[in-house]
Scaffold this motif. Structure first.
Motif, PDB file in Angstrom:
ATOM      1  N   LYS A 210      14.870 -18.542 -13.614  1.00  0.00           N
ATOM      2  CA  LYS A 210      13.374 -18.602 -13.758  1.00  0.00           C
ATOM      3  C   LYS A 210      12.702 -17.720 -12.610  1.00  0.00           C
ATOM      4  CE  LYS A 210      10.022 -22.199 -14.725  1.00  0.00           C
ATOM      5  NZ  LYS A 210       9.603 -23.621 -15.071  1.00  0.00           N
ATOM      6  N   GLN A 211      13.409 -18.076 -11.438  1.00  0.00           N
ATOM      7  CA  GLN A 211      12.853 -17.502 -10.025  1.00  0.00           C
ATOM      8  C   GLN A 211      13.228 -15.997 -10.158  1.00  0.00           C
ATOM      9  OE1 GLN A 211      14.723 -19.649  -7.156  1.00  0.00           O
ATOM     10  NE2 GLN A 211      13.199 -21.395  -6.944  1.00  0.00           N
ATOM     11  N   ARG A 212      14.252 -15.747 -10.591  1.00  0.00           N
ATOM     12  CA  ARG A 212      14.458 -14.139 -10.789  1.00  0.00           C
ATOM     13  C   ARG A 212      13.402 -13.461 -11.728  1.00  0.00           C
ATOM     14  NH1 ARG A 212      19.637 -14.541 -12.515  1.00  0.00           N
ATOM     15  NH2 ARG A 212      20.186 -15.819 -10.830  1.00  0.00           N
ATOM     16  N   LEU A 213      13.379 -14.169 -12.971  1.00  0.00           N
ATOM     17  CA  LEU A 213      12.311 -13.692 -13.865  1.00  0.00           C
ATOM     18  C   LEU A 213      10.838 -13.550 -13.306  1.00  0.00           C
ATOM     19  CD1 LEU A 213      13.468 -15.531 -17.222  1.00  0.00           C
ATOM     20  CD2 LEU A 213      13.538 -12.759 -16.405  1.00  0.00           C
ATOM     21  N   GLU A 214      10.377 -14.521 -12.636  1.00  0.00           N
ATOM     22  CA  GLU A 214       9.249 -14.542 -12.009  1.00  0.00           C
ATOM     23  C   GLU A 214       9.044 -13.402 -10.842  1.00  0.00           C
ATOM     24  OE1 GLU A 214       8.485 -18.762 -10.450  1.00  0.00           O
ATOM     25  OE2 GLU A 214       7.959 -19.485 -12.284  1.00  0.00           O
ATOM     26  N   LYS A 215       9.951 -13.287 -10.101  1.00  0.00           N
ATOM     27  CA  LYS A 215       9.937 -12.203  -8.975  1.00  0.00           C
ATOM     28  C   LYS A 215       9.869 -10.780  -9.842  1.00  0.00           C
ATOM     29  CE  LYS A 215      12.631 -10.541  -4.991  1.00  0.00           C
ATOM     30  NZ  LYS A 215      13.701 -10.427  -4.154  1.00  0.00           N
ATOM     31  N   ALA A 216      10.771 -10.598 -10.751  1.00  0.00           N
ATOM     32  CA  ALA A 216      10.569  -9.384 -11.428  1.00  0.00           C
ATOM     33  C   ALA A 216       9.388  -9.186 -12.157  1.00  0.00           C
ATOM     34  CB  ALA A 216      11.643  -9.426 -12.588  1.00  0.00           C
ATOM     35  N   ASP A 217       8.828 -10.404 -12.666  1.00  0.00           N
ATOM     36  CA  ASP A 217       7.380  -9.890 -13.309  1.00  0.00           C
ATOM     37  C   ASP A 217       6.256  -9.471 -11.969  1.00  0.00           C
ATOM     38  OD1 ASP A 217       8.211 -10.631 -15.687  1.00  0.00           O
ATOM     39  OD2 ASP A 217       7.295 -12.604 -15.644  1.00  0.00           O
ATOM     40  N   GLU A 218       6.379 -10.168 -11.037  1.00  0.00           N
ATOM     41  CA  GLU A 218       5.509  -9.936  -9.793  1.00  0.00           C
ATOM     42  C   GLU A 218       5.599  -8.546  -9.594  1.00  0.00           C
ATOM     43  OE1 GLU A 218       6.255 -12.727  -6.573  1.00  0.00           O
ATOM     44  OE2 GLU A 218       5.651 -14.506  -7.712  1.00  0.00           O
ATOM     45  N   GLU A 219       7.174  -8.022  -9.327  1.00  0.00           N
ATOM     46  CA  GLU A 219       7.290  -6.679  -8.950  1.00  0.00           C
ATOM     47  C   GLU A 219       6.713  -5.694  -9.974  1.00  0.00           C
ATOM     48  OE1 GLU A 219      11.410  -6.505  -8.195  1.00  0.00           O
ATOM     49  OE2 GLU A 219      11.318  -7.526  -6.248  1.00  0.00           O
ATOM     50  N   SER A 220       6.794  -5.845 -11.507  1.00  0.00           N
ATOM     51  CA  SER A 220       6.414  -5.019 -12.205  1.00  0.00           C
ATOM     52  C   SER A 220       4.881  -4.939 -12.107  1.00  0.00           C
ATOM     53  CB  SER A 220       6.896  -5.285 -13.818  1.00  0.00           C
ATOM     54  OG  SER A 220       6.573  -6.607 -14.142  1.00  0.00           O
ATOM     55  N   VAL A 221       4.127  -6.285 -11.980  1.00  0.00           N
ATOM     56  CA  VAL A 221       2.696  -6.072 -11.741  1.00  0.00           C
ATOM     57  C   VAL A 221       2.438  -5.273 -10.716  1.00  0.00           C
ATOM     58  CG1 VAL A 221       0.448  -7.563 -11.256  1.00  0.00           C
ATOM     59  CG2 VAL A 221       2.471  -8.310 -13.191  1.00  0.00           C
ATOM     60  N   ILE A 222       3.089  -5.409  -9.528  1.00  0.00           N
ATOM     61  CA  ILE A 222       2.825  -4.720  -8.258  1.00  0.00           C
ATOM     62  C   ILE A 222       2.923  -3.120  -8.427  1.00  0.00           C
ATOM     63  CG2 ILE A 222       3.449  -4.072  -5.885  1.00  0.00           C
ATOM     64  CD1 ILE A 222       3.736  -7.268  -5.557  1.00  0.00           C
ATOM     65  N   GLU A 223       4.086  -2.872  -9.065  1.00  0.00           N
ATOM     66  CA  GLU A 223       4.482  -1.422  -9.295  1.00  0.00           C
ATOM     67  C   GLU A 223       3.411  -0.778 -10.521  1.00  0.00           C
ATOM     68  OE1 GLU A 223       7.641   0.857 -11.834  1.00  0.00           O
ATOM     69  OE2 GLU A 223       8.399  -0.654 -10.492  1.00  0.00           O
ATOM     70  N   GLY A 224       2.801  -1.717 -11.391  1.00  0.00           N
ATOM     71  CA  GLY A 224       1.879  -1.285 -12.211  1.00  0.00           C
ATOM     72  C   GLY A 224       0.575  -0.852 -11.544  1.00  0.00           C
ATOM     73  N   GLU A 225       0.065  -1.749 -10.683  1.00  0.00           N
ATOM     74  CA  GLU A 225      -1.226  -1.506  -9.820  1.00  0.00           C
ATOM     75  C   GLU A 225      -1.000  -0.121  -9.042  1.00  0.00           C
ATOM     76  OE1 GLU A 225      -4.144  -3.235  -9.533  1.00  0.00           O
ATOM     77  OE2 GLU A 225      -3.356  -4.000 -11.478  1.00  0.00           O
ATOM     78  N   VAL A 226       0.270  -0.094  -8.289  1.00  0.00           N
ATOM     79  CA  VAL A 226       0.558   1.244  -7.464  1.00  0.00           C
ATOM     80  C   VAL A 226       0.347   2.329  -8.310  1.00  0.00           C
ATOM     81  CG1 VAL A 226       2.323   2.274  -6.142  1.00  0.00           C
ATOM     82  CG2 VAL A 226       1.820   0.107  -5.869  1.00  0.00           C
ATOM     83  N   ASN A 227       0.924   2.301  -9.618  1.00  0.00           N
ATOM     84  CA  ASN A 227       0.926   3.697 -10.400  1.00  0.00           C
ATOM     85  C   ASN A 227      -0.698   3.938 -10.825  1.00  0.00           C
ATOM     86  OD1 ASN A 227       3.528   3.824 -10.256  1.00  0.00           O
ATOM     87  ND2 ASN A 227       4.176   2.878 -12.109  1.00  0.00           N
ATOM     88  N   ARG A 228      -1.243   2.767 -11.191  1.00  0.00           N
ATOM     89  CA  ARG A 228      -2.836   2.799 -11.587  1.00  0.00           C
ATOM     90  C   ARG A 228      -3.402   3.515 -10.526  1.00  0.00           C
ATOM     91  NH1 ARG A 228      -7.153   0.247 -10.883  1.00  0.00           N
ATOM     92  NH2 ARG A 228      -6.136  -1.786  -9.871  1.00  0.00           N
ATOM     93  N   LYS A 229      -3.326   3.010  -9.309  1.00  0.00           N
ATOM     94  CA  LYS A 229      -3.889   3.473  -8.221  1.00  0.00           C
ATOM     95  C   LYS A 229      -3.541   4.875  -7.698  1.00  0.00           C
ATOM     96  CE  LYS A 229      -5.303  -0.984  -6.012  1.00  0.00           C
ATOM     97  NZ  LYS A 229      -5.308  -1.584  -4.793  1.00  0.00           N
ATOM     98  N   GLU A 230      -2.584   5.280  -8.098  1.00  0.00           N
ATOM     99  CA  GLU A 230      -2.083   6.500  -7.780  1.00  0.00           C
ATOM    100  C   GLU A 230      -2.653   7.529  -8.775  1.00  0.00           C
ATOM    101  OE1 GLU A 230       2.202   6.885  -7.666  1.00  0.00           O
ATOM    102  OE2 GLU A 230       2.265   6.029  -5.908  1.00  0.00           O
ATOM    103  N   ARG A 231      -2.878   7.148 -10.273  1.00  0.00           N
ATOM    104  CA  ARG A 231      -3.567   8.148 -11.159  1.00  0.00           C
ATOM    105  C   ARG A 231      -4.856   8.241 -10.923  1.00  0.00           C
ATOM    106  NH1 ARG A 231      -2.422   4.574 -15.584  1.00  0.00           N
ATOM    107  NH2 ARG A 231      -0.459   3.673 -14.660  1.00  0.00           N
ATOM    108  N   GLU A 232      -5.633   7.069 -10.354  1.00  0.00           N
ATOM    109  CA  GLU A 232      -7.045   7.193 -10.069  1.00  0.00           C
ATOM    110  C   GLU A 232      -7.235   8.045  -8.729  1.00  0.00           C
ATOM    111  OE1 GLU A 232      -8.246   2.875  -8.976  1.00  0.00           O
ATOM    112  OE2 GLU A 232      -8.011   2.352 -11.143  1.00  0.00           O
ATOM    113  N   LYS A 233      -6.420   8.284  -7.915  1.00  0.00           N
ATOM    114  CA  LYS A 233      -6.562   9.277  -6.597  1.00  0.00           C
ATOM    115  C   LYS A 233      -6.455  10.696  -7.360  1.00  0.00           C
ATOM    116  CE  LYS A 233      -4.671   6.526  -3.211  1.00  0.00           C
ATOM    117  NZ  LYS A 233      -3.617   6.199  -2.020  1.00  0.00           N
ATOM    118  N   SER A 234      -5.524  10.965  -8.323  1.00  0.00           N
ATOM    119  CA  SER A 234      -5.307  12.286  -8.912  1.00  0.00           C
ATOM    120  C   SER A 234      -6.655  12.874  -9.600  1.00  0.00           C
ATOM    121  CB  SER A 234      -4.096  12.317  -9.855  1.00  0.00           C
ATOM    122  OG  SER A 234      -3.096  11.754  -9.203  1.00  0.00           O
TER     123      SER A 234
END
Length: 77
Positions: A53-77
């Motif tokens: 359960k903890q591993r899945l929660e951590k993976a979910d958090e990482e995917s959310v963070i990665e998605g935010e980073v990708n969104r901000k990078e697209r906004e900069k372009s």
């Protein structure tokens, strides 16, 4: 009627023979050891479920963070 074609009298005879061979003290120790083993197994299963359960929660958090980073990078372009 019995269990799987074994009558209640046959089960009682087997029980008496087991008691004579092992004794009540030894059977009590075997039962106690078996109970502790089952408790240990259940505890390990619970710990494994919590770790998954903890591993899945951590993976979910990482995917959310990665998605935010990708969104901000697209906004900069």
């Amino acid at each position: 009627m019995g269990i799987g074609g074994i009558s209640i009298w046959q089960l009682l005879i087997v029980l008496v023979i087991v008691l004579l061979l092992f004794g009540t003290k030894r059977l009590k120790n075997i039962g106690s050891d078996l109970g502790n083993a089952v408790k240990g197994f259940k505890g390990a299963m619970k710990e494994g479920d919590e770790a998954d359960k903890q591993r899945l929660e951590k993976a979910d958090e990482e995917s959310v963070i990665e998605g935010e980073v990708n969104r901000k990078e697209r906004e900069k372009s």
